[in-house]
Write a protein that holds these residues in place. Structure first.
Motif, PDB file in Angstrom:
ATOM      1  N   LYS A 130      42.813 -32.925 -61.590  1.00 52.81           N
ATOM      2  CA  LYS A 130      42.478 -33.392 -60.621  1.00 52.81           C
ATOM      3  C   LYS A 130      41.322 -32.244 -59.987  1.00 52.81           C
ATOM      4  N   ARG A 131      41.625 -31.335 -60.040  1.00 56.50           N
ATOM      5  CA  ARG A 131      40.343 -30.366 -59.570  1.00 56.50           C
ATOM      6  C   ARG A 131      39.381 -29.857 -60.244  1.00 56.50           C
ATOM      7  N   ILE A 132      39.126 -30.780 -61.463  1.00 58.25           N
ATOM      8  CA  ILE A 132      37.484 -30.461 -62.095  1.00 58.25           C
ATOM      9  C   ILE A 132      36.670 -30.984 -61.780  1.00 58.25           C
ATOM     10  N   ARG A 133      35.612 -30.079 -61.431  1.00 57.70           N
ATOM     11  CA  ARG A 133      34.186 -30.221 -60.595  1.00 57.70           C
ATOM     12  C   ARG A 133      32.669 -29.868 -61.421  1.00 57.70           C
ATOM     13  N   PRO A 134      32.035 -30.952 -61.267  1.00 57.89           N
ATOM     14  CA  PRO A 134      30.583 -30.300 -61.675  1.00 57.89           C
ATOM     15  C   PRO A 134      30.049 -28.870 -60.412  1.00 57.89           C
ATOM     16  N   MET A 135      29.324 -28.228 -61.036  1.00 51.74           N
ATOM     17  CA  MET A 135      29.029 -26.810 -59.930  1.00 51.74           C
ATOM     18  C   MET A 135      27.136 -26.930 -60.721  1.00 51.74           C
ATOM     19  N   LEU A 136      26.359 -26.693 -59.657  1.00 58.22           N
ATOM     20  CA  LEU A 136      25.142 -26.001 -60.074  1.00 58.22           C
ATOM     21  C   LEU A 136      24.592 -24.807 -60.498  1.00 58.22           C
ATOM     22  N   PHE A 137      24.050 -24.827 -61.512  1.00 58.42           N
ATOM     23  CA  PHE A 137      23.836 -22.770 -61.676  1.00 58.42           C
ATOM     24  C   PHE A 137      22.049 -23.341 -61.979  1.00 58.42           C
ATOM     25  N   ASN A 138      21.502 -22.060 -61.380  1.00 55.88           N
ATOM     26  CA  ASN A 138      20.176 -22.171 -62.511  1.00 55.88           C
ATOM     27  C   ASN A 138      20.434 -21.080 -63.566  1.00 55.88           C
ATOM     28  N   GLY A 139      19.729 -20.458 -64.392  1.00 54.57           N
ATOM     29  CA  GLY A 139      19.530 -20.502 -65.927  1.00 54.57           C
ATOM     30  C   GLY A 139      20.278 -19.134 -66.279  1.00 54.57           C
ATOM     31  N   ALA A 140      19.267 -18.172 -64.988  1.00 53.17           N
ATOM     32  CA  ALA A 140      20.632 -17.059 -64.734  1.00 53.17           C
ATOM     33  C   ALA A 140      21.846 -16.609 -64.433  1.00 53.17           C
ATOM     34  N   ASP A 141      21.951 -17.502 -63.726  1.00 51.31           N
ATOM     35  CA  ASP A 141      23.398 -17.230 -62.993  1.00 51.31           C
ATOM     36  C   ASP A 141      24.241 -17.670 -64.854  1.00 51.31           C
ATOM     37  N   VAL A 142      23.668 -18.718 -65.871  1.00 51.21           N
ATOM     38  CA  VAL A 142      23.901 -19.149 -66.624  1.00 51.21           C
ATOM     39  C   VAL A 142      24.601 -18.063 -67.428  1.00 51.21           C
ATOM     40  N   HIS A 143      23.144 -17.590 -67.758  1.00 46.58           N
ATOM     41  CA  HIS A 143      23.367 -15.966 -68.668  1.00 46.58           C
ATOM     42  C   HIS A 143      24.225 -15.040 -68.902  1.00 46.58           C
ATOM     43  N   GLU A 144      24.647 -14.673 -67.849  1.00 50.47           N
ATOM     44  CA  GLU A 144      25.147 -13.791 -66.813  1.00 50.47           C
ATOM     45  C   GLU A 144      26.456 -14.166 -67.283  1.00 50.47           C
ATOM     46  N   ASP A 161      15.368 -25.370 -65.238  1.00 47.55           N
ATOM     47  CA  ASP A 161      16.356 -23.882 -65.130  1.00 47.55           C
ATOM     48  C   ASP A 161      16.816 -25.089 -64.062  1.00 47.55           C
ATOM     49  N   LEU A 162      17.507 -26.027 -63.920  1.00 40.08           N
ATOM     50  CA  LEU A 162      18.409 -26.488 -63.269  1.00 40.08           C
ATOM     51  C   LEU A 162      19.418 -26.871 -64.772  1.00 40.08           C
ATOM     52  N   TYR A 163      21.268 -26.504 -63.969  1.00 39.14           N
ATOM     53  CA  TYR A 163      22.167 -26.469 -65.311  1.00 39.14           C
ATOM     54  C   TYR A 163      23.648 -27.102 -63.931  1.00 39.14           C
ATOM     55  N   TRP A 164      24.376 -28.069 -64.582  1.00 35.26           N
ATOM     56  CA  TRP A 164      25.483 -28.225 -64.303  1.00 35.26           C
ATOM     57  C   TRP A 164      26.876 -27.639 -65.227  1.00 35.26           C
ATOM     58  N   ILE A 165      27.627 -27.153 -64.640  1.00 35.36           N
ATOM     59  CA  ILE A 165      28.899 -26.496 -65.379  1.00 35.36           C
ATOM     60  C   ILE A 165      30.213 -27.379 -64.930  1.00 35.36           C
ATOM     61  N   PRO A 166      31.336 -27.862 -65.893  1.00 38.73           N
ATOM     62  CA  PRO A 166      32.653 -27.937 -64.776  1.00 38.73           C
ATOM     63  C   PRO A 166      33.261 -26.894 -64.508  1.00 38.73           C
ATOM     64  N   VAL A 167      33.806 -27.000 -63.691  1.00 40.62           N
ATOM     65  CA  VAL A 167      34.460 -25.503 -63.265  1.00 40.62           C
ATOM     66  C   VAL A 167      35.866 -26.465 -62.253  1.00 40.62           C
ATOM     67  N   VAL A 168      36.718 -25.358 -62.504  1.00 36.28           N
ATOM     68  CA  VAL A 168      38.253 -25.842 -61.261  1.00 36.28           C
ATOM     69  C   VAL A 168      38.086 -25.434 -60.292  1.00 36.28           C
ATOM     70  N   ARG A 169      38.218 -26.191 -58.976  1.00 37.99           N
ATOM     71  CA  ARG A 169      38.070 -25.906 -57.897  1.00 37.99           C
ATOM     72  C   ARG A 169      39.280 -25.529 -57.381  1.00 37.99           C
ATOM     73  N   TRP A 170      39.189 -24.630 -56.924  1.00 38.90           N
ATOM     74  CA  TRP A 170      40.950 -24.417 -56.416  1.00 38.90           C
ATOM     75  C   TRP A 170      40.434 -23.964 -54.264  1.00 38.90           C
ATOM     76  N   ASP A 171      42.396 -24.176 -54.082  1.00 39.18           N
ATOM     77  CA  ASP A 171      41.957 -24.486 -52.331  1.00 39.18           C
ATOM     78  C   ASP A 171      41.119 -22.812 -52.621  1.00 39.18           C
ATOM     79  N   ALA A 172      40.465 -22.686 -51.173  1.00 37.15           N
ATOM     80  CA  ALA A 172      40.350 -21.871 -50.057  1.00 37.15           C
ATOM     81  C   ALA A 172      41.494 -21.056 -49.960  1.00 37.15           C
TER      82      ALA A 172
END
Length: 350
Positions: A130-144, A161-172
């Motif tokens: 239930k915490r999985i969400r998309p997150m935007l990244f540029n190409g340099a971040d994806v490569h790193e 050069d704009l992508y999205w990656i599935p991430v787990v979004r935690w509580d701050a």
């Protein structure tokens, strides 16, 4: 007789008193150069490890850390322990003692990425789905990220050069964790299934309260995502109709994605307003490592695409004065010198 005995016993008592030993003080004066250097190096390492633990306590309170031998610390979280070696930073820390915390912060946050992947791989998929969400990244971040993980991340291209990656979004304050191949292999979940889950969870999130709208008189209105809002909210099917109502329009939206904390949008057909804010946006993204898009984009029911837009010409003033005057070779038509005054008449005294 008594005086003679006293003369004999007094030196003997003084001799006995001199045999008592006292602890030495200022022993460092007896150390060799190598011993002094070793003691100083040990104290430096102790201070650096304490500083690293302070940085982690501030940046990542979800991770426990304790000093280890040499220049290393032990990380622990979710039953995962790992030894983090910092010896390669010793020359930099020695050369820049006033930047110790900044140097450690940059290095630690980079080295925590593989550690977070281990934690993710040992987590239960059902507990975090239930915490999985998309997150935007540029190409340099994806490569790193791919370089640090040693494998390619499951990315989806939005535009150029704009992508999205599935991430787990935690509580701050714990930051989002990109889902890498190690976690996918542990969960036995396919990329397509994970992407669909991320978008479905995003569609269930509320859009109201994620942005603010500012009116610019007769020019129109501009919306801006709040700094705490992830730009991936633009992928929600509920964002476009909500933003249209806030802007009081039925038009598609022009997107100006500067950085993850600076995203603005407005009516795509409002060229006057777009022309007025384009120069400042262009200035923000120029040579910016965190910029998400290098050109204005279009958001419509079909998704994100390029915006048909001709930006205003940005005139750049001269950086120096001309070396010569354009009229310096033009000869004046008039006389080169002023005419002399006529001679005055003598004054005669009568």
């Amino acid at each position: 007789m008594f005086k003679t005995l006293l003369v004999i016993l007094l030196p003997f008592s003084l001799l006995i008193g001199c045999t008592e030993t006292t602890p030495d003080t200022n022993t460092q004066v007896f150390q060799t150069v190598d011993e002094v250097a070793a003691a100083r190096r040990a104290q430096q390492q102790k201070d650096w490890k304490a500083a690293a633990i302070d940085v982690l306590r501030e940046e990542r309170p979800d991770i426990s850390a304790q000093p280890d031998t040499s220049l290393a610390i032990i990380l622990s979280a979710d039953a995962i322990r790992e030894r983090l070696e910092l010896s390669e930073l010793a020359p930099t820390l020695t050369a820049q003692p006033d930047q110790i915390h900044a140097i450690l912060r940059e290095q630690l946050l980079r080295q925590l990425i593989p550690f977070d992947q281990q934690r993710l791989a040992h987590a239960s998929f059902n507990d975090i789905r239930k915490r999985i969400r998309p997150m935007l990244f540029n190409g340099a971040d994806v490569h790193e990220l791919s370089t640090q993980l040693g494998s390619q991340l499951p990315t989806r291209t939005l535009f150029a050069d704009l992508y999205w990656i599935p991430v787990v979004r935690w509580d701050a304050p714990r930051p989002a964790t990109p889902i890498g191949p190690k976690a996918l292999g542990s969960w036995k979940v396919a990329n397509d299934e994970l992407n669909q889950l991320a978008l479905a969870n995003l569609a269930a999130d509320p859009v109201e309260g994620t942005f603010e709208v500012t009116a610019f008189g007769a020019l129109g209105r501009i919306g801006a995502l709040k700094a705490t809002t992830d730009p991936a909210i633009l992928l929600s099917p509920n964002f476009l109709p909500t933003a249209r109502r806030a802007l009081e329009t039925t038009d598609n939206l022009a997107l100006l994605l500067a950085t993850p904390s600076d995203v603005r949008f407005l009516e795509s057909q409002n060229k006057k307003l777009l022309d007025s804010i384009y120069p400042s946006w262009k200035n923000i993204i120029s040579n910016n490592r965190k910029s998400l898009a290098k050109q204005p984009l279009l958001l419509s029911e079909t998704g994100i695409a390029a915006l048909a837009y001709n930006p205003p010409v940005l005139l750049i003033g001269p950086t120096s004065k001309p070396t010569s005057t354009p009229l310096q070779n033009v000869k004046p038509k008039g006389p080169a010198t002023r005419p002399s005054k006529p001679p005055a008449k003598p004054y005669l005294v009568r």
